[in-house]
Design a protein around this motif. Structure first.
Motif, PDB file in Angstrom:
ATOM      1  N   GLY A   2     -14.848 -41.740  -4.906  1.00 22.76           N
ATOM      2  CA  GLY A   2     -13.595 -41.983  -5.598  1.00 22.76           C
ATOM      3  C   GLY A   2     -12.897 -40.688  -5.961  1.00 22.76           C
ATOM      4  O   GLY A   2     -13.389 -39.586  -5.706  1.00 22.76           O
ATOM      5  N   LEU A   3     -11.745 -40.840  -6.603  1.00 26.91           N
ATOM      6  CA  LEU A   3     -10.933 -39.672  -6.933  1.00 26.91           C
ATOM      7  C   LEU A   3     -11.651 -38.741  -7.906  1.00 26.91           C
ATOM      8  O   LEU A   3     -11.442 -37.537  -7.895  1.00 26.91           O
ATOM      9  N   ASN A   4     -12.524 -39.307  -8.752  1.00 32.81           N
ATOM     10  CA  ASN A   4     -13.204 -38.472  -9.724  1.00 32.81           C
ATOM     11  C   ASN A   4     -14.174 -37.491  -9.067  1.00 32.81           C
ATOM     12  O   ASN A   4     -14.531 -36.479  -9.649  1.00 32.81           O
ATOM     13  N   ASP A   5     -14.619 -37.809  -7.852  1.00 35.12           N
ATOM     14  CA  ASP A   5     -15.557 -36.931  -7.162  1.00 35.12           C
ATOM     15  C   ASP A   5     -14.784 -35.921  -6.329  1.00 35.12           C
ATOM     16  O   ASP A   5     -14.551 -36.116  -5.151  1.00 35.12           O
ATOM     17  N   GLN A   6     -14.382 -34.830  -6.953  1.00 39.79           N
ATOM     18  CA  GLN A   6     -13.618 -33.812  -6.240  1.00 39.79           C
ATOM     19  C   GLN A   6     -14.451 -32.556  -5.987  1.00 39.79           C
ATOM     20  O   GLN A   6     -13.919 -31.512  -5.673  1.00 39.79           O
ATOM     21  N   THR A   7     -15.757 -32.688  -6.104  1.00 38.53           N
ATOM     22  CA  THR A   7     -16.586 -31.505  -5.935  1.00 38.53           C
ATOM     23  C   THR A   7     -17.090 -31.346  -4.510  1.00 38.53           C
ATOM     24  O   THR A   7     -17.460 -30.257  -4.099  1.00 38.53           O
ATOM     25  N   SER A   8     -17.100 -32.422  -3.730  1.00 36.84           N
ATOM     26  CA  SER A   8     -17.660 -32.320  -2.380  1.00 36.84           C
ATOM     27  C   SER A   8     -16.696 -31.666  -1.402  1.00 36.84           C
ATOM     28  O   SER A   8     -17.101 -31.137  -0.384  1.00 36.84           O
ATOM     29  N   GLY A   9     -15.423 -31.724  -1.700  1.00 31.64           N
ATOM     30  CA  GLY A   9     -14.439 -31.127  -0.817  1.00 31.64           C
ATOM     31  C   GLY A   9     -14.192 -31.902   0.455  1.00 31.64           C
ATOM     32  O   GLY A   9     -13.589 -31.370   1.389  1.00 31.64           O
ATOM     33  N   GLN A  10     -14.658 -33.144   0.533  1.00 37.64           N
ATOM     34  CA  GLN A  10     -14.517 -33.909   1.766  1.00 37.64           C
ATOM     35  C   GLN A  10     -13.471 -35.012   1.677  1.00 37.64           C
ATOM     36  O   GLN A  10     -13.338 -35.788   2.615  1.00 37.64           O
ATOM     37  N   GLU A  11     -12.748 -35.117   0.579  1.00 37.07           N
ATOM     38  CA  GLU A  11     -11.696 -36.129   0.504  1.00 37.07           C
ATOM     39  C   GLU A  11     -10.673 -35.884   1.615  1.00 37.07           C
ATOM     40  O   GLU A  11     -10.360 -34.734   1.942  1.00 37.07           O
ATOM     41  N   TRP A  12     -10.145 -36.952   2.163  1.00 37.10           N
ATOM     42  CA  TRP A  12      -9.278 -36.830   3.342  1.00 37.10           C
ATOM     43  C   TRP A  12      -8.064 -35.960   3.097  1.00 37.10           C
ATOM     44  O   TRP A  12      -7.588 -35.249   3.988  1.00 37.10           O
ATOM     45  N   TRP A  13      -7.543 -35.984   1.872  1.00 35.62           N
ATOM     46  CA  TRP A  13      -6.284 -35.305   1.587  1.00 35.62           C
ATOM     47  C   TRP A  13      -6.432 -33.789   1.451  1.00 35.62           C
ATOM     48  O   TRP A  13      -5.436 -33.063   1.499  1.00 35.62           O
ATOM     49  N   ARG A  14      -7.644 -33.310   1.289  1.00 34.55           N
ATOM     50  CA  ARG A  14      -7.827 -31.874   1.043  1.00 34.55           C
ATOM     51  C   ARG A  14      -7.392 -31.012   2.229  1.00 34.55           C
ATOM     52  O   ARG A  14      -6.948 -29.887   2.048  1.00 34.55           O
ATOM     53  N   HIS A  15      -7.527 -31.540   3.441  1.00 36.99           N
ATOM     54  CA  HIS A  15      -7.181 -30.748   4.622  1.00 36.99           C
ATOM     55  C   HIS A  15      -6.253 -31.523   5.550  1.00 36.99           C
ATOM     56  O   HIS A  15      -6.179 -31.229   6.743  1.00 36.99           O
ATOM     57  N   ALA A  16      -5.516 -32.476   4.993  1.00 41.68           N
ATOM     58  CA  ALA A  16      -4.656 -33.333   5.813  1.00 41.68           C
ATOM     59  C   ALA A  16      -3.338 -32.648   6.156  1.00 41.68           C
ATOM     60  O   ALA A  16      -2.878 -31.760   5.439  1.00 41.68           O
ATOM     61  N   VAL A  17      -2.751 -33.085   7.258  1.00 41.96           N
ATOM     62  CA  VAL A  17      -1.359 -32.772   7.573  1.00 41.96           C
ATOM     63  C   VAL A  17      -0.573 -34.053   7.355  1.00 41.96           C
ATOM     64  O   VAL A  17      -0.843 -35.078   7.999  1.00 41.96           O
ATOM     65  N   THR A  18       0.367 -34.007   6.427  1.00 38.88           N
ATOM     66  CA  THR A  18       1.154 -35.181   6.062  1.00 38.88           C
ATOM     67  C   THR A  18       2.583 -35.018   6.548  1.00 38.88           C
ATOM     68  O   THR A  18       3.194 -33.965   6.354  1.00 38.88           O
ATOM     69  N   TYR A  19       3.094 -36.054   7.166  1.00 39.96           N
ATOM     70  CA  TYR A  19       4.435 -36.054   7.759  1.00 39.96           C
ATOM     71  C   TYR A  19       5.380 -36.817   6.834  1.00 39.96           C
ATOM     72  O   TYR A  19       5.167 -37.992   6.547  1.00 39.96           O
ATOM     73  N   GLN A  20       6.404 -36.122   6.330  1.00 41.88           N
ATOM     74  CA  GLN A  20       7.354 -36.773   5.441  1.00 41.88           C
ATOM     75  C   GLN A  20       8.400 -37.551   6.229  1.00 41.88           C
ATOM     76  O   GLN A  20       9.104 -37.001   7.079  1.00 41.88           O
ATOM     77  N   ILE A  21       8.525 -38.835   5.901  1.00 42.99           N
ATOM     78  CA  ILE A  21       9.541 -39.700   6.486  1.00 42.99           C
ATOM     79  C   ILE A  21      10.638 -39.940   5.459  1.00 42.99           C
ATOM     80  O   ILE A  21      10.364 -40.389   4.341  1.00 42.99           O
ATOM     81  N   TYR A  22      11.856 -39.612   5.836  1.00 38.71           N
ATOM     82  CA  TYR A  22      13.022 -39.962   5.029  1.00 38.71           C
ATOM     83  C   TYR A  22      13.541 -41.269   5.634  1.00 38.71           C
ATOM     84  O   TYR A  22      14.201 -41.251   6.681  1.00 38.71           O
ATOM     85  N   ALA A 471      -3.587 -29.985  17.201  1.00 36.58           N
ATOM     86  CA  ALA A 471      -4.850 -30.253  17.882  1.00 36.58           C
ATOM     87  C   ALA A 471      -5.853 -29.125  17.655  1.00 36.58           C
ATOM     88  O   ALA A 471      -7.038 -29.374  17.358  1.00 36.58           O
ATOM     89  N   VAL A 472      -5.397 -27.879  17.775  1.00 39.95           N
ATOM     90  CA  VAL A 472      -6.301 -26.751  17.546  1.00 39.95           C
ATOM     91  C   VAL A 472      -6.721 -26.703  16.082  1.00 39.95           C
ATOM     92  O   VAL A 472      -7.893 -26.413  15.756  1.00 39.95           O
ATOM     93  N   ARG A 473      -5.787 -26.988  15.178  1.00 38.86           N
ATOM     94  CA  ARG A 473      -6.106 -26.968  13.756  1.00 38.86           C
ATOM     95  C   ARG A 473      -7.264 -27.903  13.431  1.00 38.86           C
ATOM     96  O   ARG A 473      -8.115 -27.588  12.592  1.00 38.86           O
ATOM     97  N   ARG A 474      -7.309 -29.046  14.097  1.00 39.59           N
ATOM     98  CA  ARG A 474      -8.375 -30.011  13.832  1.00 39.59           C
ATOM     99  C   ARG A 474      -9.762 -29.430  14.141  1.00 39.59           C
ATOM    100  O   ARG A 474     -10.768 -29.895  13.586  1.00 39.59           O
ATOM    101  N   THR A 475      -9.829 -28.432  14.985  1.00 37.13           N
ATOM    102  CA  THR A 475     -11.130 -27.875  15.346  1.00 37.13           C
ATOM    103  C   THR A 475     -11.724 -26.996  14.252  1.00 37.13           C
ATOM    104  O   THR A 475     -12.924 -26.697  14.301  1.00 37.13           O
TER     105      THR A 475
END
Length: 539
Positions: A2-22, A471-475
């Motif tokens: 859950g959100l409270n567990d921020q110590t593992s560093g594996q939450e999806w959002w920590r290294h995500a690329v997010t695309y903003q849609i207007y 694609a390279v970033r994902r590596t």
């Protein structure tokens, strides 16, 4: 987890690329010239193929659209302009099926004047519980003690003019933005309870997170005292335009009783607990235009936001020194609270970065190079729709501008970064929708080579570059670690090492020697030396 567990560093959002849609400018399914939910759903495979991890949608709620959805009349419904709740449910389901997370925009600082609460406040009159949900005040007494008809204080709206509007019974309501956007009084517990219900409404429908608009603005100093402004700091029309375009970090006004008050953090601790009740690492990211990296970092303490937008790079000039300062300042600030950094070059409020960097071939080359540097850093990156096509800021004729800042002041405005993006064809609407005319903001006549279809057919296009970079970033994004070692390769060169990856960006005018390493990706031709306005990833 859950959100409270921020110590593992594996939450999806920590290294995500997010695309903003207007939403009104992304894809139009029904041919009315305005983008919609069905249009977004139809283009989700494109975003999967682009290589992003999540999408963030600017507001799509019921709204009179005075500020294009940031004036919300109903937080629990979709505006008919964009479709229905069923369309939103389908969009979320299809995004999840394609492996994309969905972040929705939340606007808690203010509502629309058409919100049922504000309409009730107008009808109920001074001193009523209904008015207590917003910030209504009487005129202050004149210096001699006699009644006055002046605004309650000297605050200005970000969109120009005073921040108060008077209603027929003589009271005034506060709006830090447009007069159609009255500020809530967050000292009233009804407001906080309502927004917790809104969070749950969208979490129950599958939202993976929230982008929180004006996250630093919910509470004002309780006294609503005058802002202390030196004569040299009185906002000009130019500085107000800068604020309206997103450059609020550049405000010279240091006394800000309307922004970044300590009570706001209690709100986000409560929200943090709500999100933690849901599975799947639900997250929220703050739009908090604070005055320093340190104050920004307070929003991402372990029991508050997952992230806060880092606008420092977005505000930096094309300069190796400035980029280096942004990186070191950001990493130090977020490190002090064990936070996760974010990086962004463009959004719906600012001039597109290709234009900021000079426009044309030079601006595009610099934009690609800056993108490579941003994507290589630890943390998450936010990409604004159309930047993967290399779109520049559009000069929109005054008769087509709809930004409330322009409407209030007759100057500037943000319409130029909000022009609907081109998908295919050789003339407007470039596949944006099934119609044959121009969309809600006219598209330029020279965009045929910038459509998705045209760039997909060109291996040297900006779109092909973005796909390769992602694609390279994902590596290495989740395995290279969070430590950044800055390297000294000259005053005009930004260089740093993150794990096995070395990043070099030449912001000077002459080619520079490269350290040894395998070229993983380059933003332009590299032949032994790194040309000006070019970046490279070395492994």
């Amino acid at each position: 987890m859950g959100l409270n567990d921020q110590t593992s560093g594996q939450e999806w959002w920590r290294h995500a690329v997010t695309y903003q849609i207007y939403p009104r400018s992304f894809a139009d399914a029904d041919g009315d010239g305005v983008g919609d939910m069905a249009g977004i759903t139809s283009r989700l495979p494109y975003l999967r193929d682009l290589g992003v991890d999540a999408i963030w949608l600017s507001p799509f709620y019921t709204s009179p659209q005075h500020d294009h959805g940031y004036d919300v009349a109903d937080y629990r419904d979709v505006d008919p302009l964009f479709g229905t709740l069923a369309d939103a449910d389908e969009m979320i389901a299809q995004a999840h099926a394609l492996g994309l997370k969905v972040i929705v925009d939340l606007v808690p600082n203010h509502s629309s004047t058409e919100h049922v609460w504000f309409q009730a406040a107008l009808a109920a009159g001074p001193g009523s519980p209904e008015r207590a949900r917003y910030i209504f005040r009487d005129s202050p007494a004149a210096p001699d003690g006699t009644p006055s008809n002046a605004p309650p204080n000297n605050w200005n709206s970000v969109f120009g003019g005073i921040a108060w509007t008077q209603v027929p019974d003589g009271q005034w309501y506060l709006h830090l933005f447009d007069s159609s956007q009255p500020d809530f009084d967050w000292r009233n517990p009804e407001v906080g309870d309502m927004f917790v219900d809104v969070l749950r409404f969208w979490l129950d429908r599958g939202a993976d997170g929230f982008r929180v608009d004006v996250a630093h603005g919910l509470f004002k100093e309780e006294s609503l005292r005058d802002q202390i402004v030196e004569e040299s700091e009185i906002p000009s029309s130019e500085s107000m335009e800068s604020a309206a375009s997103g450059s609020m970090v550049e405000r010279t006004l240091r006394d800000e009783p309307m922004w970044d008050q300590p009570e706001v953090h209690d709100v986000y601790r409560r929200w943090h607990d709500v999100l933690a009740e849901y599975d799947g690492d639900r997250m929220f990211v703050a739009e908090a235009w604070t005055q320093s990296p340190e104050s920004m970092a307070r929003y991402i303490r372990p029991d508050e936001f997952s992230q806060a937008f880092n606008f420092a790079w977005l505000l930096a000039s094309w300069s190796a020194a400035q980029f280096s300062d942004v990186i070191t300042g950001t990493m130090e600030a977020v490190g002090s609270v064990a936070g996760s950094p974010t990086w962004v070059l463009s959004n719906h409020d600012v001039e597109r970065h290709v234009s900021r960097y000079g426009g044309g071939e030079i601006g595009l080359a610099r934009g690609k190079a800056a993108t490579m540097a941003m994507l290589a850093l630890p943390g998450s990156a936010y990409v604004y729709q159309g930047e993967e096509l290399g779109l520049e800021q559009v000069e929109v004729a005054d008769e087509f501008k709809q930004d409330p800042f322009f409407i209030r002041t007759g100057e500037g405005g943000r319409d130029g970064c909000r022009v609907p993006i081109p998908w295919s064809g050789t003339a407007a609407p470039y596949g944006f929708g099934p119609g044959s005319g121009q969309p809600w903001i006219p598209q330029p006549a020279d965009w045929a080579s910038l459509t998705v279809a045209a760039e997909e057919a060109d291996s040297d296009s900006t779109l092909s570059f973005y796909r390769a970079a992602l694609a390279v970033r994902r590596t290495f994004a989740t395995t290279a670690g969070d430590e950044v070692e800055m390297l000294d390769l000259g005053a005009e060169v930004l260089a740093f090492r993150r794990g096995p990856v070395t990043v070099v960006l030449n912001a000077g005018t002459e080619p520079v020697a490269l350290p040894e390493g395998e070229v993983l990706l380059a933003s332009g031709p590299v032949d032994g030396k790194l040309p000006a306005d070019t970046a490279v990833w070395l492994g």
